[in-house]
Design an enzyme around this catalytic site. Structure first.
Site, mmCIF file in Angstrom:
data_model
loop_
_atom_site.group_PDB
_atom_site.id
_atom_site.type_symbol
_atom_site.label_atom_id
_atom_site.label_comp_id
_atom_site.label_asym_id
_atom_site.label_seq_id
_atom_site.Cartn_x
_atom_site.Cartn_y
_atom_site.Cartn_z
ATOM 1 N N HIS A 120 0.822 -1.214 0.000
ATOM 2 C CA HIS A 120 0.000 0.000 0.000
ATOM 3 C C HIS A 120 0.848 1.253 0.000
ATOM 4 C CE1 HIS A 120 -3.702 -2.342 1.642
ATOM 5 N NE2 HIS A 120 -3.554 -2.460 0.343
ATOM 6 N N CYS A 135 5.206 11.711 -8.470
ATOM 7 C CA CYS A 135 4.472 12.539 -9.419
ATOM 8 C C CYS A 135 3.772 11.595 -10.386
ATOM 9 C CB CYS A 135 5.437 13.440 -10.195
ATOM 10 S SG CYS A 135 4.614 14.294 -11.568
ATOM 11 N N CYS A 137 4.475 12.510 -14.432
ATOM 12 C CA CYS A 137 5.661 12.047 -15.189
ATOM 13 C C CYS A 137 6.231 10.770 -14.601
ATOM 14 C CB CYS A 137 6.724 13.151 -15.252
ATOM 15 S SG CYS A 137 7.429 13.546 -13.656
ATOM 16 N N SER A 158 -7.181 -6.649 10.270
ATOM 17 C CA SER A 158 -8.602 -6.991 10.370
ATOM 18 C C SER A 158 -9.058 -7.752 9.126
ATOM 19 C CB SER A 158 -9.436 -5.708 10.530
ATOM 20 O OG SER A 158 -9.242 -4.864 9.395
ATOM 21 N N ASN A 187 -3.317 -11.989 16.667
ATOM 22 C CA ASN A 187 -4.211 -10.847 16.790
ATOM 23 C C ASN A 187 -4.937 -10.967 18.131
ATOM 24 O OD1 ASN A 187 -6.301 -8.905 16.413
ATOM 25 N ND2 ASN A 187 -6.133 -9.143 14.185
ATOM 26 N N PRO A 188 -5.061 -9.867 18.907
ATOM 27 C CA PRO A 188 -5.796 -9.991 20.170
ATOM 28 C C PRO A 188 -7.283 -10.269 19.957
ATOM 29 C CG PRO A 188 -5.045 -7.717 19.831
ATOM 30 C CD PRO A 188 -4.474 -8.532 18.746
ATOM 31 N N GLU A 189 -7.765 -9.910 18.761
ATOM 32 C CA GLU A 189 -9.187 -10.160 18.448
ATOM 33 C C GLU A 189 -9.303 -11.019 17.195
ATOM 34 O OE1 GLU A 189 -10.150 -5.491 19.515
ATOM 35 O OE2 GLU A 189 -11.045 -6.374 17.701
ATOM 36 N N ALA A 234 0.825 -8.584 19.255
ATOM 37 C CA ALA A 234 1.963 -9.025 18.435
ATOM 38 C C ALA A 234 3.280 -8.850 19.183
ATOM 39 C CB ALA A 234 1.981 -8.230 17.138
HETATM 40 C C1 BV8 Z 1 -8.924 -1.205 -5.152
HETATM 41 C C2 BV8 Z 1 -2.851 3.085 2.541
HETATM 42 C C3 BV8 Z 1 -9.619 -1.114 -7.446
HETATM 43 C C4 BV8 Z 1 -3.447 4.329 3.051
HETATM 44 C C5 BV8 Z 1 -4.715 1.592 2.525
HETATM 45 C C6 BV8 Z 1 -16.173 0.665 -2.159
HETATM 46 C C7 BV8 Z 1 -15.613 1.817 -2.681
HETATM 47 C C8 BV8 Z 1 -14.259 1.871 -3.070
HETATM 48 C C9 BV8 Z 1 -13.458 0.746 -2.904
HETATM 49 C C10 BV8 Z 1 -14.046 -0.395 -2.371
HETATM 50 C C11 BV8 Z 1 -15.366 -0.449 -1.999
HETATM 51 N N1 BV8 Z 1 -15.620 -1.687 -1.500
HETATM 52 C C12 BV8 Z 1 -14.492 -2.424 -1.545
HETATM 53 C C13 BV8 Z 1 -13.539 -1.658 -2.095
HETATM 54 C C14 BV8 Z 1 -12.165 -2.064 -2.326
HETATM 55 C C15 BV8 Z 1 -11.344 -1.448 -1.225
HETATM 56 C C16 BV8 Z 1 -11.647 -2.183 0.061
HETATM 57 O O1 BV8 Z 1 -11.240 -3.328 0.210
HETATM 58 N N2 BV8 Z 1 -12.368 -1.520 0.992
HETATM 59 C C17 BV8 Z 1 -12.701 -2.150 2.248
HETATM 60 C C18 BV8 Z 1 -12.744 -1.090 3.349
HETATM 61 C C19 BV8 Z 1 -14.028 -2.860 2.091
HETATM 62 N N3 BV8 Z 1 -9.990 -1.640 -1.649
HETATM 63 C C20 BV8 Z 1 -9.413 -0.679 -2.385
HETATM 64 O O2 BV8 Z 1 -9.914 0.382 -2.642
HETATM 65 C C21 BV8 Z 1 -8.051 -1.057 -2.938
HETATM 66 N N4 BV8 Z 1 -8.025 -0.724 -4.321
HETATM 67 O O3 BV8 Z 1 -9.728 -2.048 -4.887
HETATM 68 O O4 BV8 Z 1 -8.840 -0.584 -6.385
HETATM 69 C C22 BV8 Z 1 -8.728 -1.051 -8.607
HETATM 70 C C23 BV8 Z 1 -8.154 -2.226 -9.067
HETATM 71 C C24 BV8 Z 1 -7.330 -2.149 -10.169
HETATM 72 C C25 BV8 Z 1 -7.054 -0.927 -10.772
HETATM 73 C C26 BV8 Z 1 -7.628 0.244 -10.279
HETATM 74 C C27 BV8 Z 1 -8.472 0.191 -9.180
HETATM 75 C C28 BV8 Z 1 -6.959 -0.233 -2.279
HETATM 76 C C29 BV8 Z 1 -6.951 -0.500 -0.807
HETATM 77 C C30 BV8 Z 1 -5.735 0.198 -0.186
HETATM 78 C C31 BV8 Z 1 -6.189 1.406 0.588
HETATM 79 N N5 BV8 Z 1 -5.036 1.948 1.309
HETATM 80 N N6 BV8 Z 1 -3.589 2.009 3.128
HETATM 81 C C32 BV8 Z 1 -2.781 4.706 4.336
HETATM 82 O O5 BV8 Z 1 -2.261 3.825 5.054
HETATM 83 O O6 BV8 Z 1 -2.835 5.899 4.616
HETATM 84 S S1 BV8 Z 1 -5.656 0.504 3.378
HETATM 85 C C33 BV8 Z 1 -5.299 0.654 5.015
HETATM 86 O O7 BV8 Z 1 -6.386 0.093 5.687
HETATM 87 C C34 BV8 Z 1 -4.122 -0.187 5.459
HETATM 88 O O8 BV8 Z 1 -3.091 -0.185 4.522
HETATM 89 C C35 BV8 Z 1 -4.710 -1.545 5.647
HETATM 90 O O9 BV8 Z 1 -4.703 -2.273 4.463
HETATM 91 C C36 BV8 Z 1 -6.113 -1.201 5.976
HETATM 92 C C37 BV8 Z 1 -6.273 -1.269 7.464
HETATM 93 O O10 BV8 Z 1 -6.400 -2.562 7.738
HETATM 94 P P1 BV8 Z 1 -5.505 -3.149 8.906
HETATM 95 O O11 BV8 Z 1 -4.068 -2.934 8.608
HETATM 96 O O12 BV8 Z 1 -5.974 -4.507 9.077
HETATM 97 O O13 BV8 Z 1 -5.845 -2.244 10.163
HETATM 98 P P2 BV8 Z 1 -7.203 -2.237 10.997
HETATM 99 O O14 BV8 Z 1 -7.164 -1.052 11.883
HETATM 100 O O15 BV8 Z 1 -8.379 -2.452 10.109
HETATM 101 O O16 BV8 Z 1 -7.054 -3.533 11.918
HETATM 102 C C38 BV8 Z 1 -6.055 -3.550 12.914
HETATM 103 C C39 BV8 Z 1 -5.974 -4.981 13.394
HETATM 104 O O17 BV8 Z 1 -4.908 -5.067 14.337
HETATM 105 C C40 BV8 Z 1 -7.243 -5.423 14.109
HETATM 106 O O18 BV8 Z 1 -7.569 -6.735 13.705
HETATM 107 C C41 BV8 Z 1 -6.826 -5.415 15.583
HETATM 108 O O19 BV8 Z 1 -7.486 -6.420 16.335
HETATM 109 C C42 BV8 Z 1 -5.367 -5.750 15.479
HETATM 110 N N7 BV8 Z 1 -4.532 -5.272 16.593
HETATM 111 C C43 BV8 Z 1 -4.717 -4.193 17.379
HETATM 112 N N8 BV8 Z 1 -3.708 -4.124 18.286
HETATM 113 C C44 BV8 Z 1 -2.860 -5.168 18.030
HETATM 114 C C45 BV8 Z 1 -3.386 -5.896 16.948
HETATM 115 N N9 BV8 Z 1 -2.791 -6.994 16.459
HETATM 116 C C46 BV8 Z 1 -1.639 -7.393 17.051
HETATM 117 N N10 BV8 Z 1 -1.064 -6.736 18.082
HETATM 118 C C47 BV8 Z 1 -1.651 -5.632 18.594
HETATM 119 N N11 BV8 Z 1 -1.081 -4.984 19.637
HETATM 120 ZN ZN ZN Z 2 6.325 15.281 -12.719
#
Ligand code: BV8
Ligand code: ZN
Length: 241
Positions: A118, A126, A129, A189, A213-215, A231
């Protein structure tokens, strides 16, 4: 045999390992998790800070959001989870770390060849270009910089919602999972696709799946072993000789 002992035994008898991490692996470094479900991030809605439309609509807001995350990431330190994964890598010829995180903490803990599917907070690109550059300067100016080659507005080299993933990076992740004997899924998640799809792929390919994962996550039912805990506490035990 308890789950941890079983997971350790499988790791000890495997030649190829793939690891997938999400925001949870950086939680104990003090970085906020994302909460893909309600899409709230540091008080912002995903649509307002993590989509190309948001950047087109309000580049300053999006740039500021990522600037805040860069500052937090720069102040954070790798935690024992990042260190354990870097230690684990040294034991295998065939080891691949795939991370959804953009904070760079895995690399600071010593992991190499990290597949940042990601993108990264530390790269500015950019799209007009196609140039990109590493930039670790903190803080950045308050508005996105202009490309020195073509003058277009630059952006963080981050994959926003609705954007495609870097093909080559993602495909290397798919290949690593396909040949993995063990797939360790840490702190995600498992709700964001296509990356979450690596878990059913591993299942179909017969990899032994260990979830840390804790959950429960959306795909915990696919894990062969679920190590319920933080973790930073579980991974040192999993990796201990
Ligand atoms: C794509 C960078 C098509 C940003 C990220 C409707 C509209 C638009 C899109 C969609 C839609 N429905 C579905 C989609 C597709 C969408 C998607 O999947 N949405 C989800 C929400 C349903 N996906 C996309 O849009 C992807 N692109 O589909 O494009 C396409 C294809 C070809 C060509 C052109 C276009 C792009 C997805 C990437 C988005 N960018 N990150 C940034 O970071 O600023 S996603 C971002 O969120 C993260 O990178 C990560 O992937 C995600 C978060 O998830 P997690 O990392 O799991 O974090 P989260 O908080 O959810 O969970 C934390 C976990 O840790 C929990 O389980 C918790 O229990 C656990 N935890 C907590 N404490 C601890 C722990 N575990 C261990 N130890 C601890 N101490
Ligand atoms: Zn440029």
């Amino acid at each position: 045999m308890n789950s941890l002992a079983q997971a350790k035994e499988v790791l000890a008898s495997s030649q190829s390992v793939a690891v997938l991490t999400g925001a949870g692996v950086s939680a104990e470094s003090g970085l906020a998790t994302f909460r893909a479900v309600d899409g709230l991030w540091e008080g912002h809605r995903v649509e307002d800070v993590a989509t190309p439309e948001a950047f087109a609509r309000n580049p300053g807001l999006v740039w500021e959001f990522y600037e805040m995350r860069r500052i937090q990431a720069a102040e954070a330190s790798p935690n024992p989870a990042h260190v354990s994964i870097a230690n684990l890598q040294r034991r295998y010829e065939d080891f691949t770390l795939i991370t959804q995180n953009v904070d760079g903490l895995h690399q600071r803990a010593g992991s190499t060849g990290v597949l940042e599917v990601h993108g990264s907070l530390w790269i500015i690109e950019c799209r007009r270009c196609g140039t990109s550059r590493e930039d670790r300067q903190v803080p950045q100016p308050s508005l996105p910089p202009k490309c020195s080659s073509c003058g277009a507005v630059e952006r963080p080299a981050i994959v926003w919602f609705g954007e495609g993933l870097p093909e080559d990076v993602y495909l290397r992740g798919v290949e690593a999972v396909e040949r993995s004997a063990v797939f360790v899924v840490v702190g995600t998640s498992a709700q964001v696709y296509p990356v979450a799809g690596l878990i059913p792929l591993a299942r179909r390919n017969g990899s032994f799946i260990i979830e840390v994962n804790p959950e429960a996550s959306a795909l915990s039912h696919m894990a062969h072993v679920e190590l319920r805990g933080k973790a930073g506490e579980v991974l040192p035990q999993l990796v201990a000789p």
